[in-house]
Design a protein around this motif. Structure first.
Motif, PDB file in Angstrom:
ATOM      1  N   GLN A 129      -7.078  40.776  15.679  1.00 37.33           N
ATOM      2  CA  GLN A 129      -6.947  42.223  15.739  1.00 37.33           C
ATOM      3  C   GLN A 129      -6.168  42.623  16.985  1.00 37.33           C
ATOM      4  O   GLN A 129      -6.373  42.080  18.066  1.00 37.33           O
ATOM      5  CB  GLN A 129      -8.319  42.862  15.753  1.00 37.33           C
ATOM      6  N   PRO A 130      -5.277  43.620  16.889  1.00 38.39           N
ATOM      7  CA  PRO A 130      -4.460  44.025  18.031  1.00 38.39           C
ATOM      8  C   PRO A 130      -5.249  44.764  19.112  1.00 38.39           C
ATOM      9  O   PRO A 130      -4.880  44.750  20.263  1.00 38.39           O
ATOM     10  CB  PRO A 130      -3.390  44.909  17.423  1.00 38.39           C
ATOM     11  N   ARG A 131      -6.348  45.402  18.757  1.00 38.37           N
ATOM     12  CA  ARG A 131      -7.090  46.172  19.757  1.00 38.37           C
ATOM     13  C   ARG A 131      -7.697  45.317  20.865  1.00 38.37           C
ATOM     14  O   ARG A 131      -7.548  45.629  22.038  1.00 38.37           O
ATOM     15  CB  ARG A 131      -8.163  47.020  19.096  1.00 38.37           C
ATOM     16  N   LEU A 173      -6.764  42.394  21.927  1.00 35.38           N
ATOM     17  CA  LEU A 173      -5.660  41.820  22.675  1.00 35.38           C
ATOM     18  C   LEU A 173      -5.039  42.864  23.596  1.00 35.38           C
ATOM     19  O   LEU A 173      -4.741  42.583  24.759  1.00 35.38           O
ATOM     20  CB  LEU A 173      -4.614  41.258  21.704  1.00 35.38           C
ATOM     21  N   ALA A 174      -4.870  44.078  23.115  1.00 36.37           N
ATOM     22  CA  ALA A 174      -4.316  45.159  23.942  1.00 36.37           C
ATOM     23  C   ALA A 174      -5.280  45.529  25.068  1.00 36.37           C
ATOM     24  O   ALA A 174      -4.855  45.790  26.203  1.00 36.37           O
ATOM     25  CB  ALA A 174      -4.016  46.385  23.074  1.00 36.37           C
ATOM     26  N   ALA A 175      -6.563  45.523  24.782  1.00 39.99           N
ATOM     27  CA  ALA A 175      -7.555  45.844  25.810  1.00 39.99           C
ATOM     28  C   ALA A 175      -7.562  44.763  26.903  1.00 39.99           C
ATOM     29  O   ALA A 175      -7.644  45.063  28.093  1.00 39.99           O
ATOM     30  CB  ALA A 175      -8.945  45.975  25.188  1.00 39.99           C
ATOM     31  N   ALA A 232      -5.024  42.813  27.721  1.00 40.40           N
ATOM     32  CA  ALA A 232      -3.767  42.953  28.463  1.00 40.40           C
ATOM     33  C   ALA A 232      -3.851  44.129  29.436  1.00 40.40           C
ATOM     34  O   ALA A 232      -3.376  44.048  30.573  1.00 40.40           O
ATOM     35  CB  ALA A 232      -2.596  43.128  27.503  1.00 40.40           C
ATOM     36  N   ALA A 233      -4.446  45.227  29.002  1.00 45.76           N
ATOM     37  CA  ALA A 233      -4.595  46.392  29.873  1.00 45.76           C
ATOM     38  C   ALA A 233      -5.510  46.066  31.059  1.00 45.76           C
ATOM     39  O   ALA A 233      -5.257  46.493  32.190  1.00 45.76           O
ATOM     40  CB  ALA A 233      -5.146  47.573  29.083  1.00 45.76           C
TER      41      ALA A 233
END
Length: 153
Positions: A2-4, A6-8, A10-11
């Motif tokens: 899921q992209p969420r 991974l984005a969290a 990275a952030a």
């Protein structure tokens, strides 16, 4: 995947680098030693001197050395020299302050230049003194902060 999440993640990495980035590139100011007041500090033998400054009356020819000594060891004597005049003071273990009317180191001098510096040497425990001494700032009692620190009669 899921992209969420991974984005969290990275952030979170970006935020962590941004928050700690300054400390990774520059040293902390608390690790740099400096004189936080008008005086100068140093060490002779095992004795440290802090915030040393000379204070005099505008029309006088005497200067009071305001200084604090820190001695972590046994009591010792420190020779303080301004121009050709030397005084030896006993510095017990702990903190000893000179400069207030009840305990002063007064030196007779010629050609007082307020705002300039005068060479003062400090010698303790048989350490060879620096022939040049250290440049100690000379202040006038005309400054309100130093009005009470002039040479006592």
């Amino acid at each position: 995947m899921q992209p969420r999440p991974l984005a969290a993640a990275a952030a979170a990495v970006v935020v962590a680098l941004a928050v700690t980035g300054c400390n990774m590139l520059t040293p902390q100011a608390t690790t740099i030693q400096y004189d936080a007041s008008d005086g100068i500090s140093g060490e002779t033998g095992g004795v440290e001197f802090h915030n040393a400054m000379l204070i005099g009356e505008p029309d006088g020819d005497a200067l009071n050395l305001a200084v604090t000594f820190t001695n972590p060891g046994e009591a010792t004597f420190v020779e303080v020299r301004v121009d050709d005049e030397a005084q030896e003071v006993r510095v017990p273990n702990g903190v000893t302050t000179f400069g207030f009317p009840e305990q002063q180191l007064v030196f007779e001098v010629s050609d007082v230049e307020f705002g300039g510096q005068r060479n003062v040497s400090f010698t303790a425990d048989g350490v060879e003194p620096d022939p040049a001494g250290v440049g100690v700032q000379v202040f006038s009692t005309e400054f309100p902060d130093y009005a009470e620190l002039g040479p006592a009669e």
